[in-house]
Design an enzyme around this catalytic site. Structure first.
Site, PDB file in Angstrom:
ATOM      1  N   TYR A  42      38.486  42.785  47.475  1.00 53.69           N
ATOM      2  CA  TYR A  42      38.712  44.224  47.560  1.00 53.69           C
ATOM      3  C   TYR A  42      37.752  44.912  48.532  1.00 53.69           C
ATOM      4  O   TYR A  42      37.999  46.048  48.939  1.00 53.69           O
ATOM      5  CB  TYR A  42      38.524  44.860  46.176  1.00 53.69           C
ATOM      6  CG  TYR A  42      39.757  44.895  45.297  1.00 53.69           C
ATOM      7  CD1 TYR A  42      40.940  44.248  45.652  1.00 53.69           C
ATOM      8  CD2 TYR A  42      39.727  45.582  44.088  1.00 53.69           C
ATOM      9  CE1 TYR A  42      42.052  44.284  44.838  1.00 53.69           C
ATOM     10  CE2 TYR A  42      40.840  45.629  43.258  1.00 53.69           C
ATOM     11  CZ  TYR A  42      41.997  44.980  43.631  1.00 53.69           C
ATOM     12  OH  TYR A  42      43.099  45.032  42.813  1.00 53.69           O
ATOM     13  N   CYS A  73      35.582  45.561  37.816  1.00 55.64           N
ATOM     14  CA  CYS A  73      35.434  45.450  39.265  1.00 55.64           C
ATOM     15  C   CYS A  73      34.568  46.605  39.741  1.00 55.64           C
ATOM     16  O   CYS A  73      34.901  47.772  39.492  1.00 55.64           O
ATOM     17  CB  CYS A  73      36.807  45.502  39.928  1.00 55.64           C
ATOM     18  SG  CYS A  73      36.767  45.567  41.738  1.00 55.64           S
ATOM     19  N   THR A  75      33.976  47.535  42.866  1.00 54.45           N
ATOM     20  CA  THR A  75      34.601  48.276  43.956  1.00 54.45           C
ATOM     21  C   THR A  75      35.582  49.311  43.417  1.00 54.45           C
ATOM     22  O   THR A  75      35.564  50.480  43.827  1.00 54.45           O
ATOM     23  CB  THR A  75      35.310  47.313  44.923  1.00 54.45           C
ATOM     24  OG1 THR A  75      34.354  46.382  45.458  1.00 54.45           O
ATOM     25  CG2 THR A  75      35.952  48.074  46.068  1.00 54.45           C
ATOM     26  N   CYS A 184      28.803  43.263  41.972  1.00 59.14           N
ATOM     27  CA  CYS A 184      30.160  42.741  42.038  1.00 59.14           C
ATOM     28  C   CYS A 184      30.279  41.741  40.905  1.00 59.14           C
ATOM     29  O   CYS A 184      29.376  40.915  40.706  1.00 59.14           O
ATOM     30  CB  CYS A 184      30.420  42.063  43.386  1.00 59.14           C
ATOM     31  SG  CYS A 184      32.023  41.221  43.486  1.00 59.14           S
ATOM     32  N   THR A 185      31.378  41.794  40.154  1.00 61.12           N
ATOM     33  CA  THR A 185      31.482  40.912  38.993  1.00 61.12           C
ATOM     34  C   THR A 185      31.646  39.443  39.372  1.00 61.12           C
ATOM     35  O   THR A 185      31.536  38.571  38.508  1.00 61.12           O
ATOM     36  CB  THR A 185      32.646  41.344  38.074  1.00 61.12           C
ATOM     37  OG1 THR A 185      33.851  41.502  38.845  1.00 61.12           O
ATOM     38  CG2 THR A 185      32.318  42.663  37.382  1.00 61.12           C
ATOM     39  N   HIS A 186      31.879  39.148  40.642  1.00 57.39           N
ATOM     40  CA  HIS A 186      31.878  37.755  41.089  1.00 57.39           C
ATOM     41  C   HIS A 186      30.458  37.183  41.173  1.00 57.39           C
ATOM     42  O   HIS A 186      30.283  35.965  41.100  1.00 57.39           O
ATOM     43  CB  HIS A 186      32.527  37.629  42.471  1.00 57.39           C
ATOM     44  CG  HIS A 186      34.016  37.733  42.474  1.00 57.39           C
ATOM     45  ND1 HIS A 186      34.677  38.929  42.338  1.00 57.39           N
ATOM     46  CD2 HIS A 186      34.985  36.784  42.612  1.00 57.39           C
ATOM     47  CE1 HIS A 186      35.988  38.719  42.395  1.00 57.39           C
ATOM     48  NE2 HIS A 186      36.200  37.435  42.566  1.00 57.39           N
TER      49      HIS A 186
END
Length: 273
Positions: A42, A73, A75, A184-186
């Site tokens: 994103y 998320c 973003t 960022c959740t990643h």
């Protein structure tokens, strides 16, 4: 009180870091997860695109019975949350304010680093949230556009990932940060690599747990049950349904590395094409 169903969404597998916290903090809660893997990442998308994605996904989650939405998320939390609250009646919470509050609480020096997508950094939401809590704190932001694709391709713990992490974190190290927001959740998929690069003197803040704790309090205020103890002797479980806009097999493979098992059921849905 209504038991409720929580809907969560992210651009891909990153939001599973929030789902994990839901299973701990909201035991027994029914969960619907949407990974917009057809449009990951994103971070390079326009505001109009992000708003369109969020509106369609939230509409879908509500159609599946979700009556509380967690933006899993950063973003979307930074760009879309405020407008989505105006467009939907369902209560929602994002990651920015809880994550900022946790960073302010943990920072001893007030020098807070942020790594995030380009869109999150450009939105400036974390800097505003931190400043609103403590004007003496400074946020040093670094966009890290290569990290999400590395996670989504299953390359979280590779020399390639460590090289990218070192490149992105060096400017923040030079600023003398004592706290780093994983914006960022990643990025919790890269936690071991980030800890190796920064060392123990920098505290890492994953906004996921703080966000789910805030969601629990919000649910209680709104009259939802925050958990489901069930009948006496019944073990708490989390009822999970997964939907993706891209490949279900690819999602299972990467998610399985994080969860320790492949998630099921995963349903492909052409919601946003």
């Amino acid at each position: 009180m209504a038991k409720g169903t929580v809907g969560l969404f992210d651009s891909g597998v990153g939001g599973l870091t929030v789902v994990r916290e839901v299973s701990v903090i909201l035991p027994g809660k029914r969960v619907i997860y949407f990974g917009d893997t057809a449009h990951v990442p994103y971070g390079d998308k326009s505001v109009d695109e992000l708003l369109s994605y969020a509106e369609r996904i939230i509409g879908f989650l509500c159609s599946q019975g979700a009556d509380y939405i967690i933006f899993a998320c950063n973003t979307s939390s930074a760009v879309s949350l405020r407008l989505m609250r105006d467009r939907f009646q369902v209560p929602m919470i994002g990651l920015i304010e809880p994550g900022a509050a946790e960073a302010v609480r943990l920072s001893a020096t007030g020098r807070i680093g942020l790594i995030a997508t380009e869109a999150t950094v450009k939105a400036g939401a974390y800097a505003r949230a931190v400043s609103a809590l403590n004007r003496n704190c400074q946020v040093f932001s670094q966009a890290a556009p290569r990290l999400v694709p590395l996670v989504e391709s299953g390359e979280s713990d590779t020399p390639k990932a460590e090289q990218a992490v070192r490149e992105y974190l060096e400017p923040l190290r030079e600023q003398g940060i004592d706290t780093l927001i994983l914006g960022c959740t990643h990025y919790p998929f890269l936690r071991d690599v980030i800890e190796r690069v920064l060392g123990p003197e920098v505290v890492l803040v994953d906004p996921a747990a703080a966000t789910v704790r805030a969601a629990r309090l919000d649910m209680l205020r709104r009259g939802f049950s925050a958990d489901n103890p069930g009948a006496q002797g019944e073990q708490d479980t989390v009822s999970l349904r997964y939907f993706v806009s891209g490949s279900a097999d690819a999602f299972r493979a990467v998610a399985g590395q994080f969860l320790g098992r492949e998630p099921e059921p995963v349903t492909e849905i052409c919601l946003l094409r």
